[in-house]
Design a protein around this motif. Structure first.
Motif, PDB file in Angstrom:
ATOM      1  N   ARG A 176       0.845  -1.198   0.000  1.00 30.64           N
ATOM      2  CA  ARG A 176       0.000   0.000   0.000  1.00 30.64           C
ATOM      3  C   ARG A 176       0.877   1.245   0.000  1.00 30.64           C
ATOM      4  O   ARG A 176       1.951   1.269   0.605  1.00 30.64           O
ATOM      5  CB  ARG A 176      -0.919   0.039   1.222  1.00 30.64           C
ATOM      6  N   THR A 177       0.440   2.271  -0.735  1.00 35.63           N
ATOM      7  CA  THR A 177       1.109   3.560  -0.733  1.00 35.63           C
ATOM      8  C   THR A 177       0.115   4.646  -0.362  1.00 35.63           C
ATOM      9  O   THR A 177      -1.070   4.565  -0.695  1.00 35.63           O
ATOM     10  CB  THR A 177       1.731   3.878  -2.105  1.00 35.63           C
ATOM     11  N   SER A 178       0.609   5.662   0.319  1.00 31.98           N
ATOM     12  CA  SER A 178      -0.220   6.831   0.624  1.00 31.98           C
ATOM     13  C   SER A 178       0.450   8.103   0.121  1.00 31.98           C
ATOM     14  O   SER A 178       0.048   9.205   0.503  1.00 31.98           O
ATOM     15  CB  SER A 178      -0.469   6.928   2.137  1.00 31.98           C
ATOM     16  N   ASP A 179       1.475   7.951  -0.736  1.00 31.02           N
ATOM     17  CA  ASP A 179       2.161   9.118  -1.283  1.00 31.02           C
ATOM     18  C   ASP A 179       2.346   8.997  -2.792  1.00 31.02           C
ATOM     19  O   ASP A 179       3.358   9.407  -3.353  1.00 31.02           O
ATOM     20  CB  ASP A 179       3.494   9.337  -0.584  1.00 31.02           C
ATOM     21  N   GLY A 180       1.376   8.380  -3.442  1.00 29.71           N
ATOM     22  CA  GLY A 180       1.406   8.287  -4.898  1.00 29.71           C
ATOM     23  C   GLY A 180       2.390   7.297  -5.456  1.00 29.71           C
ATOM     24  O   GLY A 180       2.699   7.337  -6.639  1.00 29.71           O
ATOM     25  N   GLY A 181       2.887   6.418  -4.598  1.00 29.07           N
ATOM     26  CA  GLY A 181       3.802   5.390  -5.064  1.00 29.07           C
ATOM     27  C   GLY A 181       5.255   5.658  -4.763  1.00 29.07           C
ATOM     28  O   GLY A 181       6.113   4.830  -5.085  1.00 29.07           O
ATOM     29  N   ALA A 182       5.568   6.797  -4.144  1.00 27.41           N
ATOM     30  CA  ALA A 182       6.964   7.084  -3.798  1.00 27.41           C
ATOM     31  C   ALA A 182       7.496   6.049  -2.820  1.00 27.41           C
ATOM     32  O   ALA A 182       8.649   5.621  -2.916  1.00 27.41           O
ATOM     33  CB  ALA A 182       7.083   8.489  -3.215  1.00 27.41           C
ATOM     34  N   THR A 183       6.656   5.640  -1.879  1.00 28.70           N
ATOM     35  CA  THR A 183       7.023   4.576  -0.945  1.00 28.70           C
ATOM     36  C   THR A 183       5.861   3.599  -0.834  1.00 28.70           C
ATOM     37  O   THR A 183       4.682   3.987  -0.905  1.00 28.70           O
ATOM     38  CB  THR A 183       7.348   5.127   0.459  1.00 28.70           C
ATOM     39  N   TRP A 184       6.224   2.331  -0.649  1.00 33.15           N
ATOM     40  CA  TRP A 184       5.232   1.265  -0.519  1.00 33.15           C
ATOM     41  C   TRP A 184       5.513   0.477   0.757  1.00 33.15           C
ATOM     42  O   TRP A 184       6.662   0.154   1.055  1.00 33.15           O
ATOM     43  CB  TRP A 184       5.289   0.319  -1.722  1.00 33.15           C
ATOM     44  N   LEU A 185       4.456   0.195   1.501  1.00 37.21           N
ATOM     45  CA  LEU A 185       4.578  -0.578   2.729  1.00 37.21           C
ATOM     46  C   LEU A 185       3.869  -1.912   2.554  1.00 37.21           C
ATOM     47  O   LEU A 185       2.752  -1.973   2.015  1.00 37.21           O
ATOM     48  CB  LEU A 185       3.969   0.185   3.906  1.00 37.21           C
ATOM     49  N   SER A 186       4.529  -2.969   3.012  1.00 29.75           N
ATOM     50  CA  SER A 186       3.933  -4.296   2.954  1.00 29.75           C
ATOM     51  C   SER A 186       2.902  -4.445   4.067  1.00 29.75           C
ATOM     52  O   SER A 186       3.133  -4.012   5.203  1.00 29.75           O
ATOM     53  CB  SER A 186       5.017  -5.358   3.097  1.00 29.75           C
ATOM     54  N   GLN A 187       1.764  -5.021   3.732  1.00 31.83           N
ATOM     55  CA  GLN A 187       0.715  -5.258   4.711  1.00 31.83           C
ATOM     56  C   GLN A 187       0.565  -6.755   4.953  1.00 31.83           C
ATOM     57  O   GLN A 187       0.826  -7.575   4.069  1.00 31.83           O
ATOM     58  CB  GLN A 187      -0.614  -4.651   4.235  1.00 31.83           C
ATOM     59  N   ALA A 188       0.149  -7.095   6.166  1.00 33.64           N
ATOM     60  CA  ALA A 188      -0.004  -8.504   6.538  1.00 33.64           C
ATOM     61  C   ALA A 188      -1.122  -9.133   5.726  1.00 33.64           C
ATOM     62  O   ALA A 188      -2.280  -8.710   5.796  1.00 33.64           O
ATOM     63  CB  ALA A 188      -0.294  -8.621   8.027  1.00 33.64           C
ATOM     64  N   SER A 189      -0.751 -10.134   4.942  1.00 34.77           N
ATOM     65  CA  SER A 189      -1.727 -10.792   4.073  1.00 34.77           C
ATOM     66  C   SER A 189      -2.288 -12.028   4.765  1.00 34.77           C
ATOM     67  O   SER A 189      -1.551 -12.767   5.424  1.00 34.77           O
ATOM     68  CB  SER A 189      -1.063 -11.197   2.758  1.00 34.77           C
ATOM     69  N   PRO A 190      -3.580 -12.279   4.607  1.00 34.88           N
ATOM     70  CA  PRO A 190      -4.159 -13.477   5.220  1.00 34.88           C
ATOM     71  C   PRO A 190      -3.941 -14.748   4.409  1.00 34.88           C
ATOM     72  O   PRO A 190      -4.409 -15.814   4.799  1.00 34.88           O
ATOM     73  CB  PRO A 190      -5.646 -13.132   5.297  1.00 34.88           C
ATOM     74  N   THR A 191      -3.239 -14.649   3.275  1.00 33.70           N
ATOM     75  CA  THR A 191      -3.062 -15.832   2.431  1.00 33.70           C
ATOM     76  C   THR A 191      -1.669 -15.856   1.829  1.00 33.70           C
ATOM     77  O   THR A 191      -1.117 -14.797   1.492  1.00 33.70           O
ATOM     78  CB  THR A 191      -4.102 -15.863   1.298  1.00 33.70           C
ATOM     79  N   PRO A 192      -1.069 -17.033   1.672  1.00 40.55           N
ATOM     80  CA  PRO A 192       0.192 -17.153   0.934  1.00 40.55           C
ATOM     81  C   PRO A 192      -0.030 -17.406  -0.552  1.00 40.55           C
ATOM     82  O   PRO A 192       0.933 -17.514  -1.319  1.00 40.55           O
ATOM     83  CB  PRO A 192       0.852 -18.358   1.602  1.00 40.55           C
ATOM     84  N   LYS A 193      -1.301 -17.526  -0.945  1.00 38.91           N
ATOM     85  CA  LYS A 193      -1.623 -17.832  -2.331  1.00 38.91           C
ATOM     86  C   LYS A 193      -1.471 -16.592  -3.210  1.00 38.91           C
ATOM     87  O   LYS A 193      -1.685 -15.462  -2.751  1.00 38.91           O
ATOM     88  CB  LYS A 193      -3.052 -18.365  -2.435  1.00 38.91           C
ATOM     89  N   PRO A 194      -1.110 -16.782  -4.475  1.00 36.52           N
ATOM     90  CA  PRO A 194      -1.008 -15.636  -5.378  1.00 36.52           C
ATOM     91  C   PRO A 194      -2.323 -14.869  -5.465  1.00 36.52           C
ATOM     92  O   PRO A 194      -3.400 -15.470  -5.584  1.00 36.52           O
ATOM     93  CB  PRO A 194      -0.657 -16.270  -6.723  1.00 36.52           C
ATOM     94  N   LEU A 195      -2.212 -13.549  -5.403  1.00 36.03           N
ATOM     95  CA  LEU A 195      -3.363 -12.677  -5.597  1.00 36.03           C
ATOM     96  C   LEU A 195      -3.261 -12.057  -6.986  1.00 36.03           C
ATOM     97  O   LEU A 195      -2.233 -11.476  -7.341  1.00 36.03           O
ATOM     98  CB  LEU A 195      -3.404 -11.601  -4.518  1.00 36.03           C
TER      99      LEU A 195
END
Length: 631
Positions: free
Chosen positions: A75-94
């Motif tokens: 997720r980014t909140s600055d237009g893509g300048a920085t991206w933070l990984s969020q805890a995913s509930p699945t290891p499957k490809p999204l």
């Protein structure tokens, strides 16, 4: 850093625009691009990920999500300048992401999985999942409560409560569905395999088949209004309708690459992205599409530099040239319609290239013009190496080794004592040379090639590349992650290990300690201790790499599959550093004893001329190729 094609050459899987100017695209190996001029130009962003990113969705100019392999959610909140990984509930490809606002989003993927957040991604929950290998390929919501997901086996499912409960809808097809789009709660389309296009006017309670006129896989669909829409898919397919899908007409895309995603910013301006970094743009509703990702997609088999001037040669006679260290590359006309496997340049003006059917080309004006030389053989030639402007060698199929002592005006065959295809040839000086090839073949000469002796490699794996920074120390690489090292001019070879099982296609050393090898699936390894240990480097692509070349211990390039050219300036440096123009006197003194001369064959004389110590070790000269298979 990508230099060809531009802005990059990894597969692109998704594009998302929030207004008529600003958009993002994502793809393989964490690729993230942004445009601020409606797709005319793109710049690379650092996603911080190496996973394939399959989908991107922005809710406004600052806030967006990207999802992909391994269940990754960014997720980014600055237009893509920085991206933070969020805890995913699945290891499957999204495979698909849809964000409705800055807080609410859904993602869908393998195992018919749908995950959901309503708190900007601080927490994600699984709404839907099955124990199956099948996958959802697209998810779309028309508002906070009503949405659809489509996927394998013609599966369409709908929710009317934000995803807490889902009800399957009869699609009438078993073809996999790759994209879904609704213009309101009732009217929507789904597209998929074998040119499938489905339409519903009742929210999906019933779907009817529309004729696409193609059998290609359709992966994406977008409608600007209830009548006007586009679908994209395999082999550069772009279809347009102006009557709600009753008729679909093909549009010429100027690309043969599969297209994964399409979006229109206005009724006239649209962008489509796809394989090999393809970016297409239209400003007239799709009547014409222009590529915004210039550069050749021909596989480039060898890349060589002489100062800031460089050349890359490859399939279909492709030759690219740069005069500015790769900041820009321009095609040159080789006049050949055969693959070119190897090149050797001694200066910004003088060079040679070899390829299929005995092709030998030479230039004395930096490649502005290339002229053919007579090889005297029709064998494919895989490697060429010049030690100075008169003395050079070429090697190829069936053990062919050719030599010239007049700059290529005449080429004479040398006895190679091998019937194996020879993939790479390298000379440390005018007398001492080595050739490697199929079946683990390694040949050596200490008399300029008048006689070649078979050396014991201890391996049967095909060898594709050889590099000697001096007359005693050398490396050869090949299939099954083979790395061989000699400290005695090739008499004995020992195995080194890089921690991979993949094929290695090219090796290059600038001195006795600093070297690199590159191979299939984007592998690059470096060493700063003569190969005692190898460190994996991430070039940012999974394209197979066929050639690696460094002008010093910090600056180098790789070239390979689909026109890949990438440059690094951040390689780990070592001391001392050997530059492209360094001579043998600047090469560190080997720690091993001086080698015994390479054994000669029976006809060799005992008075073979020794290696002149004053001759240069031209690191800039070609480290020829590799293998002849096209990719």
């Amino acid at each position: 850093m990508w230099q060809n094609p531009l802005p990059q050459g990894n597969h692109l899987r998704s594009v998302s625009f929030v207004d008529a100017l600003t958009g993002w695209a994502v793809g393989a190996t964490g690729t993230m691009l942004k445009t601020g001029d409606a797709g005319a130009t793109w710049t690379a962003l650092d996603s911080g990920a190496t996973n394939a990113l399959n989908s991107v969705s922005f809710s406004d100019i600052r806030t967006g999500w990207a999802v992909g392999a391994g269940g990754i959610i960014l997720r980014t909140s600055d237009g893509g300048a920085t991206w933070l990984s969020q805890a995913s509930p699945t290891p499957k490809p999204l495979n698909s992401m849809y964000s409705l606002d800055n807080f609410t989003g859904w993602a869908a993927g393998s195992g018919y999985t749908v995950v959901f957040t309503e708190d900007a991604g601080r927490s994600w929950s699984t709404l839907y999942s099955q124990i199956t290998a099948n996958a959802f390929h697209s998810v779309f919501f028309i508002n906070r409560t009503i949405g659809w997901a489509v996927g394998d086996n013609g599966k369409i499912t709908r929710t009317v409560d934000g995803g807490n409960r889902w009800a399957d809808q009869p699609s009438g097809t078993s073809n996999a569905l790759g994209g879904v789009y609704f213009v309101n709660a009732s009217l929507g389309w789904a597209v998929g395999a074998r040119g499938t296009i489905l339409r519903t006017a009742d929210g999906g309670a019933s779907w009817t088949q529309q004729s696409s006129g193609t059998g290609n896989w359709l992966t994406s669909v977008f409608f600007f209004d209830t009548q006007t829409g586009w679908a994209t898919g395999g082999s550069g397919t772009i279809l347009k309708t102006t009557d709600g899908g009753d008729t679909w007409m093909p549009q010429w895309s100027a690309s043969g690459s599969s297209l994964s995603s399409v979006q229109f910013l206005t009724s006239q301006v649209g962008v489509a992205v796809g394989d090999l970094g393809t970016i297409l743009r239209t400003a007239n509703g799709g009547a014409t599409w222009t590529a915004r990702s210039p550069g050749t997609r021909n596989s480039l088999r060898t890349l060589r530099f002489a100062g800031v001037n460089g050349w890359a040669v490859g399939d279909s006679g492709a030759i690219l040239h740069t005069a500015n260290g790769g900041a820009s590359w321009t095609p040159q006309s080789s006049g050949a319609n055969v693959p070119l496997y190897s090149a050797s340049f001694l200066s910004p003006d003088t060079g040679w290239a070899v390829g299929g059917n005995g092709a030998i080309l030479t230039t004395n004006d930096g490649g502005e013009t290339w002229r053919r030389q007579s090889a005297g053989v029709s064998n494919d030639l895989y490697s060429v190496f010049f030690i100075d402007d008169r003395n050079g060698w070429a090697a190829g199929d069936a053990g062919v080794i050719l030599r010239t002592s007049d700059g290529g005006a005449a080429w004479l065959r040398q006895p190679s004592s091998s019937i194996n295809a020879l993939r790479s040839i390298f000379f440390s000086d005018i007398q001492n040379g080595w050739a490697v090839g199929d079946g683990g073949a390694i040949l050596g000469t200490n008399d300029g090639g008048a006689n070649w002796a078979r050396l014991s490699s201890g391996s049967t794996a095909p060898l594709y590349s050889v590099s000697f920074p001096n007359s005693s120390e050398g490396w050869a690489v090949g299939a099954a992650a083979t790395i061989l090292n000699t400290r005695d001019g090739g008499q004995t070879w020992t195995r080194q290990f890089a921690g991979t099982s993949n094929q290695l296609n090219s090796v290059f050393f600038v001195n006795s300690v600093a070297g690199w090898t590159a191979g299939d699936n984007g592998l690059v390894f470096s060493t700063i201790n003569g190969g005692q240990s190898w460190t994996a480097r991430n070039p940012g692509t999974t394209n197979s790499l066929y050639s690696v070349f460094f002008i010093d211990s910090q600056t180098g390039w790789v070239s390979g599959q689909y026109g890949t050219i990438m440059k690094t300036r951040t390689a780990e440096s070592t001391e001392p550093t050997a530059t492209a123009s360094s001579t043998s006197t600047s090469t560190p003194t080997p720690t091993t004893p001086s080698p015994t001369p390479v054994p000669t064959v029976a006809s060799a004389t005992a008075t073979a001329t020794p290696s002149p110590t004053s001759l240069p070790v031209p690191a800039r000269v070609s480290l020829p190729l590799i293998r002849k298979e096209s990719n």
